[in-house]
Design an enzyme around this catalytic site. Sequence first.
Site, short mmCIF file in Angstrom:
data_model
loop_
_atom_site.label_atom_id
_atom_site.label_comp_id
_atom_site.label_asym_id
_atom_site.label_seq_id
_atom_site.Cartn_x
_atom_site.Cartn_y
_atom_site.Cartn_z
N SER A 1 0.83 -1.21 0.00
CA SER A 1 0.00 0.00 0.00
C SER A 1 0.86 1.26 0.00
O SER A 1 0.35 2.36 -0.15
CB SER A 1 -0.87 0.01 1.25
OG SER A 1 -0.04 0.01 2.39
N CYS B 1 2.43 -7.07 1.59
CA CYS B 1 1.51 -6.34 2.46
C CYS B 1 0.61 -7.38 3.15
O CYS B 1 -0.08 -8.14 2.46
CB CYS B 1 0.67 -5.39 1.59
SG CYS B 1 -0.62 -4.52 2.51
N THR C 1 -2.02 -6.87 4.89
CA THR C 1 -3.42 -6.49 4.75
C THR C 1 -3.95 -6.95 3.39
O THR C 1 -5.01 -7.59 3.30
CB THR C 1 -3.55 -4.96 4.87
OG1 THR C 1 -2.89 -4.55 6.06
CG2 THR C 1 -5.00 -4.53 4.90
N CYS D 1 2.91 -6.04 10.00
CA CYS D 1 2.60 -5.13 8.89
C CYS D 1 3.96 -4.77 8.32
O CYS D 1 4.93 -4.56 9.09
CB CYS D 1 1.89 -3.88 9.41
SG CYS D 1 1.88 -2.48 8.26
N1 DGL Z 1 2.02 -2.51 4.86
C1 DGL Z 1 0.69 -2.99 5.03
C2 DGL Z 1 0.67 -4.34 5.75
O1 DGL Z 1 1.64 -5.08 5.71
C3 DGL Z 1 -0.36 -2.13 5.62
C4 DGL Z 1 -0.36 -0.70 5.72
C5 DGL Z 1 -1.72 -0.11 5.38
O2 DGL Z 1 -2.58 0.00 6.26
O3 DGL Z 1 -1.90 0.23 4.22
O4 DGL Z 1 -0.32 -4.71 6.34
#
Ligand code: DGL
Length: 261
Positions: free
Chosen positions: A16, A78, A80, A191
């Site tokens: 993201s 990511c 998420t 994250c």
């Molecule tokens: N870097 C993303 C992850 O690993 C999340 C950051 C976001 O909320 O966009 O979950």
Amino acid sequence: MTETFARNAPIAVFDSGVGGISVLRALKEIMPHEDFYYFGDSAYAPYGTKTTEEVRKRVFELVEGFRDKGMKACVVACNTATSAAVRPLRETYPDYTIVGIEPALKPAVMDRAGTMPNVIVMATPMTIRNEKFHNLMDRYVEMAHIIPLPCPGLMEFVERGDTASDELYAFISKLLAPFDKDKVDALVLGCTHYPFVADTVRRVMGDRIVLYEGGPGTARETRRRLEAAGLLTDRDTKGTITIENSLSEDKVRICRKLLEN
Ligand code: DGL
């Protein structure tokens, strides 16, 4: 339709925003001859506070774009986006090598097997809410006290290139204030933005705390999958890294800086 991909084509890596660089650095370390294309979707960030459907739609668009451009594999750097979209993506594109990331709960628990450790998992609200994380927790729930900790607002510091300010220290102190530092055995940075604030987490929790991140495991899994598909590069020269961002060149600059550290 079954596509074939060239073994010397680049590997797409996306997040993201700038956080997936923590995965890219692990990928580049174990596959130095590969070419990587990194895409940060900062214009659409954060993913973690959106709905699963919104993120899934966006992730499909991106992955379809990488595939159409002939990139030989896609690493969803990511947590998420992985929890929102990796399963339906694999169902839709069984011929494509798609690798996701999940919070490194397994090593955090297994390294302390038999001791019923207290393990905090810091992640976005969406990662913690989604079924994928609940399934992961269910696997270890009898072996550890697992404490999921949603951290809305934390990725924004890293997006700004802030990995060490007083404001960041205050923010993380507040998040971790409810926990007795002497009783937490391990902390999972669930994250991909969070490994960049690891030093501040250590300052807050004390040196005893052991931190875990998912990047190295995801990099090893990517290499395994490429090897199994006969898609590892046959070049022996240093690979290239191209970085693009949906928001600005400034984010590209932040990515390059994070990659050097
Ligand atoms: N870097 C993303 C992850 O690993 C999340 C950051 C976001 O909320 O966009 O979950």
